[in-house]
Design a protein around this motif. Structure first.
Motif, PDB file in Angstrom:
ATOM      1  N   SER A  33       0.835  -1.202   0.000  1.00 38.18           N
ATOM      2  CA  SER A  33       0.000   0.000   0.000  1.00 38.18           C
ATOM      3  C   SER A  33       0.870   1.253   0.000  1.00 38.18           C
ATOM      4  N   PHE A  34       0.340   2.312  -0.577  1.00 30.18           N
ATOM      5  CA  PHE A  34       1.069   3.581  -0.602  1.00 30.18           C
ATOM      6  C   PHE A  34       1.338   4.066   0.815  1.00 30.18           C
ATOM      7  N   SER A  35       0.433   3.754   1.723  1.00 30.01           N
ATOM      8  CA  SER A  35       0.597   4.178   3.113  1.00 30.01           C
ATOM      9  C   SER A  35       1.755   3.467   3.810  1.00 30.01           C
ATOM     10  N   ASN A  36       2.254   2.359   3.220  1.00 24.99           N
ATOM     11  CA  ASN A  36       3.422   1.688   3.789  1.00 24.99           C
ATOM     12  C   ASN A  36       4.640   2.599   3.820  1.00 24.99           C
ATOM     13  N   PHE A  37       4.616   3.639   2.985  1.00 20.23           N
ATOM     14  CA  PHE A  37       5.770   4.531   2.866  1.00 20.23           C
ATOM     15  C   PHE A  37       5.531   5.877   3.544  1.00 20.23           C
ATOM     16  N   ASP A  38       4.470   5.970   4.351  1.00 17.77           N
ATOM     17  CA  ASP A  38       4.233   7.210   5.086  1.00 17.77           C
ATOM     18  C   ASP A  38       5.443   7.538   5.959  1.00 17.77           C
ATOM     19  N   GLY A  39       5.794   8.807   5.988  1.00 16.01           N
ATOM     20  CA  GLY A  39       6.978   9.239   6.718  1.00 16.01           C
ATOM     21  C   GLY A  39       8.193   9.375   5.833  1.00 16.01           C
ATOM     22  N   LYS A  40       8.092   8.871   4.592  1.00  8.49           N
ATOM     23  CA  LYS A  40       9.177   8.992   3.622  1.00  8.49           C
ATOM     24  C   LYS A  40       8.734   9.832   2.434  1.00  8.49           C
ATOM     25  N   TYR A  41       9.689  10.516   1.838  1.00  6.66           N
ATOM     26  CA  TYR A  41       9.441  11.115   0.538  1.00  6.66           C
ATOM     27  C   TYR A  41       9.363   9.988  -0.479  1.00  6.66           C
ATOM     28  N   ARG A  42       8.587  10.197  -1.548  1.00  2.00           N
ATOM     29  CA  ARG A  42       8.430   9.156  -2.547  1.00  2.00           C
ATOM     30  C   ARG A  42       8.647   9.693  -3.951  1.00  2.00           C
ATOM     31  N   ILE A  43       9.403   8.956  -4.743  1.00  2.00           N
ATOM     32  CA  ILE A  43       9.518   9.218  -6.177  1.00  2.00           C
ATOM     33  C   ILE A  43       8.704   8.135  -6.866  1.00  2.00           C
ATOM     34  N   VAL A  44       7.684   8.524  -7.618  1.00  2.00           N
ATOM     35  CA  VAL A  44       6.804   7.559  -8.274  1.00  2.00           C
ATOM     36  C   VAL A  44       6.944   7.708  -9.786  1.00  2.00           C
ATOM     37  N   TYR A  45       7.309   6.598 -10.441  1.00  2.00           N
ATOM     38  CA  TYR A  45       7.498   6.610 -11.891  1.00  2.00           C
ATOM     39  C   TYR A  45       6.696   5.472 -12.507  1.00  2.00           C
ATOM     40  N   PHE A  46       5.898   5.793 -13.526  1.00  3.97           N
ATOM     41  CA  PHE A  46       5.109   4.802 -14.250  1.00  3.97           C
ATOM     42  C   PHE A  46       5.833   4.413 -15.543  1.00  3.97           C
ATOM     43  N   GLY A  47       5.950   3.116 -15.794  1.00  9.41           N
ATOM     44  CA  GLY A  47       6.596   2.642 -17.007  1.00  9.41           C
ATOM     45  C   GLY A  47       6.308   1.161 -17.196  1.00  9.41           C
ATOM     46  N   TYR A  48       7.140   0.495 -17.996  1.00 14.11           N
ATOM     47  CA  TYR A  48       6.966  -0.951 -18.169  1.00 14.11           C
ATOM     48  C   TYR A  48       8.302  -1.588 -18.514  1.00 14.11           C
ATOM     49  N   THR A  49       8.451  -2.844 -18.158  1.00 17.03           N
ATOM     50  CA  THR A  49       9.769  -3.483 -18.226  1.00 17.03           C
ATOM     51  C   THR A  49      10.218  -3.781 -19.651  1.00 17.03           C
ATOM     52  N   TYR A  50       9.287  -3.879 -20.591  1.00 12.14           N
ATOM     53  CA  TYR A  50       9.647  -4.164 -21.981  1.00 12.14           C
ATOM     54  C   TYR A  50       9.934  -2.884 -22.763  1.00 12.14           C
ATOM     55  N   CYS A  51       9.901  -1.761 -22.105  1.00 10.14           N
ATOM     56  CA  CYS A  51      10.172  -0.470 -22.750  1.00 10.14           C
ATOM     57  C   CYS A  51      11.590  -0.483 -23.325  1.00 10.14           C
ATOM     58  N   ILE A  63       5.928   1.786 -11.003  1.00 13.17           N
ATOM     59  CA  ILE A  63       4.613   1.166 -11.179  1.00 13.17           C
ATOM     60  C   ILE A  63       4.437   0.798 -12.648  1.00 13.17           C
ATOM     61  N   SER A  64       4.174  -0.467 -12.917  1.00 10.82           N
ATOM     62  CA  SER A  64       4.024  -0.937 -14.294  1.00 10.82           C
ATOM     63  C   SER A  64       2.678  -0.526 -14.873  1.00 10.82           C
ATOM     64  N   VAL A  65       2.703  -0.121 -16.151  1.00  6.23           N
ATOM     65  CA  VAL A  65       1.461   0.144 -16.886  1.00  6.23           C
ATOM     66  C   VAL A  65       1.189  -0.985 -17.879  1.00  6.23           C
ATOM     67  N   ASP A  66       1.904  -2.105 -17.706  1.00  8.74           N
ATOM     68  CA  ASP A  66       1.770  -3.259 -18.599  1.00  8.74           C
ATOM     69  C   ASP A  66       1.559  -4.531 -17.769  1.00  8.74           C
ATOM     70  N   PRO A  67       0.446  -4.595 -17.044  1.00 13.10           N
ATOM     71  CA  PRO A  67       0.243  -5.724 -16.132  1.00 13.10           C
ATOM     72  C   PRO A  67       0.115  -7.074 -16.833  1.00 13.10           C
ATOM     73  N   GLU A  68      -0.196  -7.080 -18.131  1.00 14.80           N
ATOM     74  CA  GLU A  68      -0.321  -8.344 -18.850  1.00 14.80           C
ATOM     75  C   GLU A  68       1.007  -9.097 -18.900  1.00 14.80           C
ATOM     76  N   ARG A  69       2.103  -8.377 -19.056  1.00 13.96           N
ATOM     77  CA  ARG A  69       3.420  -9.019 -19.143  1.00 13.96           C
ATOM     78  C   ARG A  69       4.244  -8.839 -17.879  1.00 13.96           C
ATOM     79  N   ASP A  70       3.996  -7.751 -17.164  1.00  9.29           N
ATOM     80  CA  ASP A  70       4.833  -7.431 -15.998  1.00  9.29           C
ATOM     81  C   ASP A  70       4.304  -8.113 -14.740  1.00  9.29           C
ATOM     82  N   THR A  71       4.698  -9.352 -14.568  1.00  8.83           N
ATOM     83  CA  THR A  71       4.363 -10.084 -13.346  1.00  8.83           C
ATOM     84  C   THR A  71       5.196  -9.522 -12.188  1.00  8.83           C
ATOM     85  N   PRO A  72       4.846  -9.860 -10.955  1.00  8.25           N
ATOM     86  CA  PRO A  72       5.647  -9.391  -9.822  1.00  8.25           C
ATOM     87  C   PRO A  72       7.124  -9.734  -9.957  1.00  8.25           C
ATOM     88  N   LYS A  73       7.453 -10.951 -10.361  1.00  7.96           N
ATOM     89  CA  LYS A  73       8.858 -11.329 -10.491  1.00  7.96           C
ATOM     90  C   LYS A  73       9.557 -10.532 -11.578  1.00  7.96           C
TER      91      LYS A  73
END
Length: 208
Positions: free
Chosen positions: A53-71, A105-115
């Protein structure tokens, strides 16, 4: 000295002691994204398959980038620039640097499994957290961050590209939007020096 002569001198001293003249009080610089409707609570899947959850990082600054591993080019270049800028900032400010969590954060969930996502972010150091989810979960989070993405048809079911926003967000300790990191800063040939310096300077402005 008579009272009439003393009053103008006293008034001048009082004006000087109160910062009179043309000087004005310094107004603190405000983050460019302050008050923007960007971000919000969400829960996705981490590289170990467990909910994050995003709240897991409360207390920290966060850099959030959306992309995909096959890019093929944009995502890995941006990730490298962000990592280099964060490393530069952490070297100058070790304690503050530890308080920044980069998130992919992946925008390609069809190919981007957790591993797949976990293996990918490890290419850019051990600080990144890689997240994926179902198509509906990804769409919800992308909408919260006003991130555009779309599938471009390729030569086969698994051979396609994803067009998407190129926007690394910097958020504060409570998840509030602060700024967009400058990954487009011109760099010297074969290095990310220009972008790394610009990203570190932006972190310097807002991470306190």
């Amino acid at each position: 000295m008579n009272k009439a002569g003393f009053l103008p001198i006293f008034a001048a001293l009082l004006l000087a002691s109160c910062g009179g003249g043309n000087s004005e009080p310094t107004v603190p610089e405000r983050p460019p994204l302050e008050g923007a409707s960007i971000g919000g609570p969400f829960t996705l899947t981490g590289s170990d398959g467990k909910p994050v959850s995003f709240s897991n990082f409360d207390g920290k600054y966060r850099i959030v980038y959306f992309g995909y591993t096959y890019c093929p080019d944009v995502c890995p270049i941006d990730m490298q620039k962000i990592s280099a800028g964060l490393q530069r900032f952490t070297k100058a400010h070790p304690q503050l640097g530890k308080d920044i969590q980069p998130i992919f954060i992946s925008v390609d969930p069809e190919r981007d499994t957790p591993k797949v996502v976990g293996d990918y972010v490890n290419n850019f150091g051990n600080r990144w957290v890689g997240l994926t989810g179902t198509p509906d979960e990804i769409k919800k989070v992308a909408d919260q961050f006003a991130v555009y993405y779309a599938k471009e048809e390729g030569s086969g079911p698994d051979d396609y590209l994803m067009s998407h926003s190129q926007t690394p967000f910097l958020l504060g300790r409570e998840g509030q939007p602060l700024a967009i990191l400058p990954v487009d800063e011109p760099s010297t040939p074969d290095t990310d020096e220009g972008s790394a310096q610009a990203i570190a300077a932006e972190l310097e402005r807002w991470v306190q």
